[in-house]
Scaffold this motif. Sequence first.
Motif, short mmCIF file in Angstrom:
data_model
loop_
_atom_site.label_atom_id
_atom_site.label_comp_id
_atom_site.label_asym_id
_atom_site.label_seq_id
_atom_site.Cartn_x
_atom_site.Cartn_y
_atom_site.Cartn_z
N ALA A 135 0.87 -1.19 0.00
CA ALA A 135 0.00 0.00 0.00
C ALA A 135 0.89 1.23 0.00
CB ALA A 135 -0.89 0.00 1.24
N ALA A 136 0.77 2.06 -1.02
CA ALA A 136 1.63 3.24 -1.17
C ALA A 136 0.87 4.49 -0.76
CB ALA A 136 2.12 3.36 -2.60
N HIS A 137 1.38 5.16 0.28
CA HIS A 137 0.72 6.38 0.75
C HIS A 137 0.80 7.47 -0.32
CE1 HIS A 137 -0.79 9.35 3.48
NE2 HIS A 137 0.26 10.11 3.26
N ASP A 138 1.94 7.55 -0.99
CA ASP A 138 2.15 8.54 -2.05
C ASP A 138 2.75 7.78 -3.22
OD1 ASP A 138 3.13 10.44 -3.82
OD2 ASP A 138 3.96 11.75 -2.26
N LEU A 139 1.89 7.34 -4.13
CA LEU A 139 2.34 6.45 -5.20
C LEU A 139 3.41 7.10 -6.07
CD1 LEU A 139 2.03 3.67 -6.54
CD2 LEU A 139 0.22 4.64 -7.97
N ALA A 140 3.30 8.42 -6.28
CA ALA A 140 4.31 9.11 -7.09
C ALA A 140 5.68 9.04 -6.41
CB ALA A 140 3.90 10.56 -7.32
N ALA A 141 5.69 9.15 -5.08
CA ALA A 141 6.96 9.05 -4.34
C ALA A 141 7.52 7.62 -4.43
CB ALA A 141 6.76 9.46 -2.89
N SER A 142 6.63 6.64 -4.32
CA SER A 142 7.08 5.24 -4.44
C SER A 142 7.64 4.98 -5.83
CB SER A 142 5.91 4.28 -4.17
OG SER A 142 5.49 4.41 -2.83
N ARG A 143 6.96 5.54 -6.83
CA ARG A 143 7.43 5.36 -8.21
C ARG A 143 8.80 6.01 -8.40
NH1 ARG A 143 8.11 6.79 -13.08
NH2 ARG A 143 7.31 5.55 -14.82
N ARG A 144 8.97 7.20 -7.84
CA ARG A 144 10.27 7.86 -7.95
C ARG A 144 11.37 7.01 -7.32
NH1 ARG A 144 7.31 12.51 -6.90
NH2 ARG A 144 7.78 12.47 -4.67
N PHE A 145 11.05 6.41 -6.19
CA PHE A 145 12.07 5.60 -5.53
C PHE A 145 12.39 4.32 -6.31
CE2 PHE A 145 13.28 2.19 -2.53
CZ PHE A 145 14.50 2.70 -2.15
N TYR A 146 11.37 3.54 -6.62
CA TYR A 146 11.62 2.22 -7.23
C TYR A 146 11.98 2.33 -8.72
CZ TYR A 146 9.94 -0.25 -3.06
OH TYR A 146 9.80 -0.76 -1.78
N VAL A 147 11.27 3.17 -9.44
CA VAL A 147 11.46 3.22 -10.91
C VAL A 147 12.61 4.16 -11.26
CG1 VAL A 147 10.37 3.73 -13.13
CG2 VAL A 147 9.04 2.61 -11.29
N ASP A 148 12.54 5.40 -10.78
CA ASP A 148 13.59 6.37 -11.11
C ASP A 148 14.86 6.11 -10.29
OD1 ASP A 148 11.65 7.51 -12.75
OD2 ASP A 148 11.04 8.96 -11.21
N GLY A 149 14.68 5.86 -8.99
CA GLY A 149 15.84 5.71 -8.10
C GLY A 149 16.57 4.39 -8.29
N LEU A 150 15.84 3.29 -8.15
CA LEU A 150 16.49 1.98 -8.27
C LEU A 150 16.57 1.52 -9.72
CD1 LEU A 150 15.00 0.02 -5.20
CD2 LEU A 150 17.12 1.36 -5.33
N GLY A 151 15.81 2.16 -10.60
CA GLY A 151 15.88 1.80 -12.01
C GLY A 151 15.11 0.55 -12.39
N TRP A 152 14.06 0.24 -11.60
CA TRP A 152 13.27 -0.96 -11.88
C TRP A 152 12.19 -0.62 -12.91
CZ3 TRP A 152 12.31 -3.60 -6.43
CH2 TRP A 152 13.56 -3.90 -5.87
N ALA A 153 12.16 -1.34 -14.00
CA ALA A 153 11.23 -1.04 -15.10
C ALA A 153 9.86 -1.64 -14.82
CB ALA A 153 11.78 -1.60 -16.40
N PRO A 154 8.80 -0.81 -14.88
CA PRO A 154 7.46 -1.35 -14.63
C PRO A 154 6.97 -2.23 -15.79
CG PRO A 154 7.49 1.06 -14.45
CD PRO A 154 8.78 0.64 -15.09
#
Lengths: 138, 138
Positions: free
Chosen positions: B11-30
């Motif tokens: 459950a993501a409180h702020d999905l945009a922040a989670s996306r920034r961390f996992y996708v932009d930060g860690l580089g995980w491709a959705p």
Amino acid sequence: MDPRISFVTLAAHDLAASRRFYVDGLGWAPELDVPGEVVMIRAGEHLVLSLWDEATFEAEVGRIGRGDGVPPFTLAHNVGTRDGVDAVLAEAQAAGADVHDAEDREWGGYTGYFADPDGVRWEIAWNPGPIGLLVLPD
Amino acid sequence: MDPRISFVTLAAHDLAASRRFYVDGLGWAPELDVPGEVVMIRAGEHLVLSLWDEATFEAEVGRIGRGDGVPPFTLAHNVGTRDGVDAVLAEAQAAGADVHDAEDREWGGYTGYFADPDGVRWEIAWNPGPIGLLVLPD
């Protein structure tokens, strides 16, 4: 860091109760079974579900925050048919779980939930879309 | 019901922040990326990590119980060497995560933790025992 989950570890308030549910109730065979400490069950080709005594979990990870409600995550177990969803939920109910019957979902699937002894929600899902196919075993 | 986890949904409180961390930060491709709703990332051969908007999560699963503390579960990402643990933790820190440095563990491994934007603890682990070998990719 490649996107890869190796372990899912659940803090178990009463590890013996968790063991009764997962091992005796659902029939999942442990890879590692240390009474009072940990039960580890293989849950994928390179994935392990670990049930870890809550006190030991808290000593290493930190004090658990709980409130009145569900844990902030779910685990899902996907199956290849609608009927399979109902069958698995019935099996979980027979093992002592509280079950929320399956429903048709707006995205085209059919899913329901059961709760493990700590209230962890397992979603049992039939997902006919591409991501649903991706997670089914070969 | 065979022992198998298909999805881990957070459950993501702020999905945009989670996306920034996992996708932009860690580089995980959705695999699937619906702004404001869900981000799904492949995390194993038949396993998906799903980041789900908290409000939608609660509407389907139930009101989340939180308290002052850590969520009652952890995810682990295992690597094949001790140095690999430190390298991954440094990468997570560079992506904005709070990190708890790795330590030698009494069971023979070396592990540390980082927290994602919702406080979910990821354990980065080197485990030289049989279960550690089992979870490493081929």
